[in-house]
Design an enzyme around this catalytic site. Structure first.
Site: not given
Lengths: 647, 647
Positions: B133, B183, B185, B313, B409
Site C-alpha cells: 500500500h 500499485d 491497491h 471484499e 478505511c
C-alpha cells in the site's frame, strides 16, 4: 432402562435397499480399494495403503495424505466385513486379508499402530491428541477388527486391535504416569464398547468410560497438552485450542446443546448412549436425551443433515439452517444414525427411528451417486452451481459428486453403514420386538419362549404396504410386536392380522401387538403415505415462506433438469394437487411428484436489476424427484425448499 | 465527449444534508482525530498519528496497525479541508496544521513518505507493491494535499505531496532503471489527476496514465515482484498472487466485468474515466461504460452496495447478491460515487446520477450512526444478530455500528465524501448546467455569456418539491438547464417556470430547459415520489419472491424494533396500501411507511422443527424506516427485502 438387543440374525431382502447393497459389494468396495491404492485416474490420491506398506517396511517413501489417513482403510475393511457376512466373496476377502496382513506388519512391537507417527514422527507419539487423530484411527481399526472377526471368524485383525487397545490402556488413564488425556476426534469410545462386547473384556468398557468421563474436566487437557508442546499446531492454527470444537469445553454430562464439529459430537454421543445402557448411568442417559433433542429439534435439516457451517464442519446455533451455505456432512448424518441406534437400544421411542430413517433415506443415500463411484461430502439443500464456483462462501458446496477426496472420510463410511443396514431395523426389549425401519428382511430373535423368525416385506419407500409373517419356534408363543408408526403417515396406519382389521395401542410411537402367535400369522401394516407439503417452524429463517415435499421417508427436491432455472423463480401453489408418477426409467426408477406452480419470467425485463413490482409469472407444472438421487443428471440447480403461495 | 466541469462554486443549503455535514464538522472529525490519536476508550487502536511521530523522530516506538495506516490520517485531513472550505474553524485547522507539520517531518529527504517502511523496513521500500500500500497511502496524501491547498491556500502539504509524487515519478515508469510496476491497491491514479489539475503539471497526468496503461500487461508485474521477493507475503498468503483480486489480470481496456476487491476496482475505474476525459481516450471510455453497466446492472445491491463476498471484499459474479452474507463495504459505495461523478463529467447520463444517489442516500449514509461516532464497514441488507455472532460465515456482518476498526478505511472516507458533497450535485457541459442531485445549494457557474447563479431548494428525501431560482449575470442569458428525471419517479415530474406549466424534452434522463433566462426566473420541479414496491429480476435468486420498499432516493427496511421477529415470518401483501407517517421524533425525524402484512406465528407449534403446511398467520400492520437509519435502536433483526404475496 431397556436391555441391549440380543444378537439377532437379520438378513435384508428388500428391492429398494438390495440395489444399494449390491452396488456397495460389486462396485463401491472394489472402487474404493482402487482409490485407497491410488489407482483411480483423475481422483485425489489417498496414499492410505501405501502408508501401511511404508510403515510395514515393505517399501520406502514418505507418508502421504492427512494424519488420519489410516482410518479410510479401517472403514473400508469394516464395510468389507459386513458384506462378507452376507455374501461370501473370495476376491474381496483376499483383498481384505492382504490389507490385514499389511496392517499387522505395520503394528509396532508394543502394540502401537499408526502409520503417520511410525513413518514421520516416531518420537512424537501421543504428543498432539488434539489434532493428530491417533485414537480416532485406532477406534476405526478396532471397529474393523471386531466386524471382520464377527463376519469371518478370523482373529488376526481382532488380535491386532486387542494389542492396540491394550497398549492404549497402558498409556491413558488417571493412574500416575499415564497420560490423563483423551482424543481430539472422538471415535475410540464407541469402538472400545464394540471390542468389549466382542471379547467380554471389561477393561475395554472401563477405558471407554474413562475417555468419556475425563473429557472436559479442568484443567483442560488440550490446553495443557498445547502448552507442553510449545503451542505448536499440526494444522495451521493460532490461539488457544477451541475446546467447543471437539466438545471438551465442559464435562459431557454438563453439555446441553450440540456444539462444534458435528461428526465428533455424534460419535461421542453414540458412545455416551452405549455407556448409559451398559453402566446403567441415568445421568449420562439424560445428557443423551437433552443433546438428541437439541440436535433433532433445533439443528437438523429436513434431510437429516446436521452441521450448518463449513467453518469447523460444525453446528452453529438453534434454528440456523441455511440451505445454500450448509455443511451437512455425510459422516455427520451417519453418526446421527449411530446415535439414534444407541438411543433405540436405550429406550424404544419412535422419535429416534424417525430421525434415523430421515438421515438414512435422504442425506446418507444422497451422498453417493447412482453409479457408486462419486460422493458428496457436503449435502446441500439448495444449489446454484455458478455460485459454488464463483462465490468463495459456497466453495465447499459441490454441485456434483466427486471421485474421491483428499480427506475422504465419507465414502467408506457410507459403505460400512449401508452394508450393515440390518443392524438398524430391529431392537428387542423384554418380550417386545421393535420394528424401527421397514426394510424387507428375514430375521430371527431369541425370545424367552424360543426363537422367533420374522419375515418382513416392504413397499417402502414407494408405497406403505408392509407385510410381516411370524414364525415362532413354538406355537402360541407370547411376545409383543411393536411396529413404528412413522411420523410421515400423520397417524394413519391400518393394521390387519391374518386379514382381520384390528385396533392397536400406541406407546412411544409404536403400535403394540401383544398376543400368542401361531406359525405363519401374518400382519399387514398399511402405512399412509400422502404427499406432504412440509413447512419449517418460523424461527428457521432460511425456510420462511417455503415448503418441502415429503412422501414417506423420502424428502423430494426440485432440479433444473425438470423445472428450468432459476428455481427460485418458481412458487408452488398452496392448494396444489400433487400427482404421483411412476418413472421406472428415470434415475434407476423413482416415483416423481408433479403439481402446479407459478414461474416468474425474465422475458419482459429490460436490463434493469430492480423495477416496480409486477407479477408477470405464468402457471407451470412442476416436478420433484427424491432428494437422494439429485445431481445424477449433470450440473444444475437444485432446491429442497420452494416458495409456496397463492395465485 | 463532454468537457470537464468548470470549477464552480457550490455551497450546500439543505435541511437534510446540513445535519450530516454539521455532524461531520462538530462530532465526526473531532472524534476521528481522537481515534487517530488512540484517545477513544474501548475502541480498536489506530496508531496512525503515533506512527507519524515515530517516523518524524519525535518519539520512540514500534509501528502500529496495518501497513496502510497512514491513509486514515490523509483521509481525515482531506475531510477537514472540505469542512474548512465551507466553515472556518480555527480549532480544527490547528489540529490539521499540527498533523501536516508531523507529516512533513516524517517525509524523507528524497521525498519518500510512508511511516511503515520508514519505521519498520527502511531498506525494503517498493519491494512489495502487491500488498504494502505505499502508492495507495501516497495517493491519499496527495488528495489531502490538494484539498487542503484548495481550501486554505496553504501549500505546505501540497509541497510535501509534490515532492512525494516527483519521487514516485523518479521510481516508476517504462524507462530503463525504473520499476515497471504499479500499485496493489489502486488510488494513486485518481490522486495524480487531482494533483495535475491543482498544479497544471502534465507529468502527474502522464504518471497516472502510466499506472493505468501498464496494469495487467504481461509478464505480470506482481508475479515477477513476488518471485523476486522470494515468494514471501506480508499478509498470510500462499500460492501465486491472485491477479483478479486487484484487477491486474489483464490490461484495463480488456476488462469487461468487475472482478476482485471492490474498492480497488472502483477507485481504478474512477481514474480511468478521468483519463478518458482528459486524454480523449475513447477506448478507455468504452471500458468504463462496460464496467459501469456490469456493476450497476448485475452486481449492485438495491442500496447501492457493491461486493457480494467478504472473501477478498470482492465482487463475485452476475446476479449473485446475497443479503445476509453480503459485504457491501462503505468504501466501495463511496468509490462507486467517485466513478459515477467521473462518468457524469464524461457524459451526462441520468443512469450515473441515479446510482450515485442510490449509493449516497442508502449505503453511504447508513454506514454512520446518528451520533456520528459509530460506523459500519459491511452494510448488510438482512441481519439476524444471533447468526452474526454464532455462524462464522456471517461473522463479518456486524449488527451494530462499531466505534472504530483496526482497518478503519471507511469512517474517514465517509467524512471526506459528505464534507465534499457539493462536488457531486452539478456538472456543466457546453451551455448546459446539469443538476444530478437535488440537494439544496447556492451555486455559481461560469457560463459563456457570464456567470449564472442558481439557488436550489429541495424537499428531498421527504418530498419531491424542488425549486430553482436562476440569477444570470446578464438578463436574457441563454443556456440550458438540465434537470435529472430520477428513476424513482417513474417518469412523473411536473415542470413549472415562473408558475406556468411547461412541457420538456428528455435527453439521457434529463429534462432540458433551454431558454433565455431573466434574473429571478423560478423553476418548480415537482418530482413524483410514490412508495414503490421494488422487485429484483428473477436471476437475482436472493430476492426471489420478495420486494423492497423505496420512496424517492430512499430504500426502506423493516426492523425488529417496529415489527417483531423473526422478520422472515412476515409477508407483505401484494395489494397493500402504503401510508406515509411523519415521525419527527423518530430517528432524528423520518417519514415512515406503514402497510398491511401477514405474520406466521410459532404459537401453535409443538417442538417439532417441521410439520405439514398450515397457514396460520394473522394480519399485521408493518412499518418500514429508511435503510440509512437502521440499527440506531439497539440490536435487532433488519431486512430490506421482504416476502410479498396474496392472502
Amino acid at each position: 432402562m431397556s436391555q441391549q438387543t440380543p444378537r439377532s440374525d437379520v438378513i435384508i431382502r428388500d428391492a429398494y435397499w438390495s440395489r444399494y447393497r449390491d452396488l456397495i459389494r460389486e462396485v463401491v468396495l472394489p472402487y474404493q480399494w482402487d482409490a485407497l491404492n491410488d489407482a483411480v485416474a483423475d481422483a485425489e490420491p489417498s496414499y492410505a495403503i501405501q502408508n501401511f506398506k511404508i510403515a510395514a517396511g515393505l517399501m520406502e517413501g514418505e507418508f502421504g495424505g492427512f494424519v488420519f489417513q489410516d482410518s479410510d482403510v479401517a472403514k473400508w475393511l469394516e464395510a468389507v466385513a459386513y458384506c462378507l457376512k452376507n455374501y461370501p466373496d473370495a476376491g474381496l476377502e483376499r483383498k481384505a486379508d492382504e490389507a490385514i496382513d499389511l496392517i499387522a506388519k505395520a503394528q509396532q512391537g508394543d502394540g502401537y499402530l499408526n502409520t503417520y507417527f511410525t513413518i514421520k514422527e516416531p518420537g512424537r507419539r501421543w504428543t498432539n491428541l488434539l489434532e493428530c487423530h491417533e485414537l480416532y484411527c485406532a477406534g476405526h481399526m478396532i471397529e474393523a477388527g471386531v466386524a471382520y472377526y464377527e463376519a469371518t471368524g478370523k482373529r488376526k485383525l481382532l488380535d491386532v486391535v486387542c494389542r492396540l487397545a491394550d497398549h492404549i490402556d497402558s498409556v491413558f488413564g488417571t493412574e500416575e504416569g499415564k497420560i490423563r488425556g483423551y482424543d481430539g476426534h472422538q471415535e475410540i469410545e464407541l469402538a472400545l464398547i464394540k471390542l468389549y462386547k466382542a471379547t467380554g473384556e471389561e477393561k475395554y468398557l472401563r477405558l471407554s468410560k474413562y475417555f468419556i468421563d475425563e473429557r472436559g474436566r479442568r484443567p483442560h487437557f488440550f490446553i495443557q497438552e498445547w502448552e507442553k508442546r510449545g503451542r505448536t499446531y499440526h494444522f495451521p492454527g493460532h490461539g488457544t485450542p477451541n475446546l467447543e470444537y471437539n466438545q471438551s469445553h465442559v464435562p459431557v454430562r454438563e453439555q446441553k446443546t450440540a456444539v462444534g464439529h458435528a461428526v465428533r459430537a455424534v460419535y461421542m454421543y453414540s458412545a455416551m448412549a452405549d455407556l448409559a445402557l451398559l453402566t446403567h448411568d441415568e445421568e449420562l442417559a439424560a445428557s443423551c436425551r437433552t443433546l438428541w433433542d437439541d440436535i433433532t429439534k433445533k439443528q437438523m435439516y429436513i434431510t437429516g443433515g446436521i452441521g450448518s457451517t463449513s467453518h469447523g464442519e460444525a453446528f452453529t446455533f438453534e434454528y440456523d439452517l441455511p440451505n445454500d451455505t450448509v455443511y451437512a456432512e455425510t459422516c455427520a448424518s451417519i453418526g446421527l444414525i449411530f446415535f439414534a441406534q444407541r438411543m433405540l437400544r436405550l429406550e424404544a421411542k419412535a422419535k429416534y427411528a424417525d430421525v434415523m430413517e430421515r438421515a438414512l433415506y435422504n442425506t446418507v443415500s444422497a451422498s453417493m451417486s447412482l453409479d457408486g463411484k462419486h460422493y458428496f461430502y457436503v449435502n446441500p439443500l439448495e444449489v446454484w452451481p455458478d455460485a459454488c464456483r464463483q462465490n468463495p462462501g459456497k466453495r465447499h458446496v459441490k454441485p456434483v459428486r466427486q471421485k474421491w477426496f483428499g480427506c475422504s472420510c465419507c465414502p467408506p463410511n457410507v459403505a460400512r453403514l449401508l452394508s450393515s443396514l440390518e443392524q438398524y431395523i430391529y431392537t428387542c426389549s423384554g418380550d417386545t420386538i421393535y420394528t424401527h425401519l421397514f426394510i424387507g428382511s428375514d430375521a430371527v430373535f431369541p425370545m424367552e419362549e424360543g426363537n422367533v423368525a420374522l419375515v418382513m416385506r416392504s413397499g417402502l419407500p414407494w408405497n406403505g404396504q408392509v407385510r410381516i409373517t411370524v414364525h415362532p419356534e413354538h406355537e402360541q408363543e407370547s411376545f409383543c410386536l411393536a411396529l413404528r408408526v412413522p411420523e410421515w403417515c400423520c397417524g394413519k396406519a391400518a393394521l390387519h392380522v391374518n386379514g382381520q382389521p384390528i385396533d392397536y395401542d400406541i406407546r412411544d410411537g409404536y403400535a403394540l401387538i401383544r398376543r400368542r402367535w401361531a406359525k405363519g400369522d401374518t400382519i399387514e401394516w398399511e402405512i399412509d403415505m400422502p404427499v406432504l407439503m412440509m413447512q419449517a417452524r418460523p424461527e428457521i429463517r432460511a425456510d420462511a415462506g417455503k415448503v418441502a415435499l415429503q412422501r414417506g421417508p423420502l424428502v423430494y427436491c426440485f432440479e433444473e433438469a425438470d423445472n428450468g432455472a432459476p428455481l427460485s423463480s418458481i412458487t408452488l401453489l398452496e392448494n396444489a394437487h400433487w400427482t404421483l408418477r411412476d418413472e421406472p426409467e428415470l434415475l434407476n426408477g423413482i416415483v416423481a411428484i408433479e403439481g402446479d406452480g407459478w414461474m416468474e419470467s425474465a422475458e419482459d425485463w429490460d436490463d434493469r436489476p430492480y423495477r416496480p413490482y409486477a407479477d408477470n409469472g405464468r402457471p407451470v407444472r412442476v416436478k420433484a424427484v427424491p432428494y437422494n438421487v439429485w445431481g445424477n443428471r449433470g450440473v444444475g440447480e437444485m432446491s429442497v425448499w420452494m416458495r409456496c403461495g397463492r395465485k
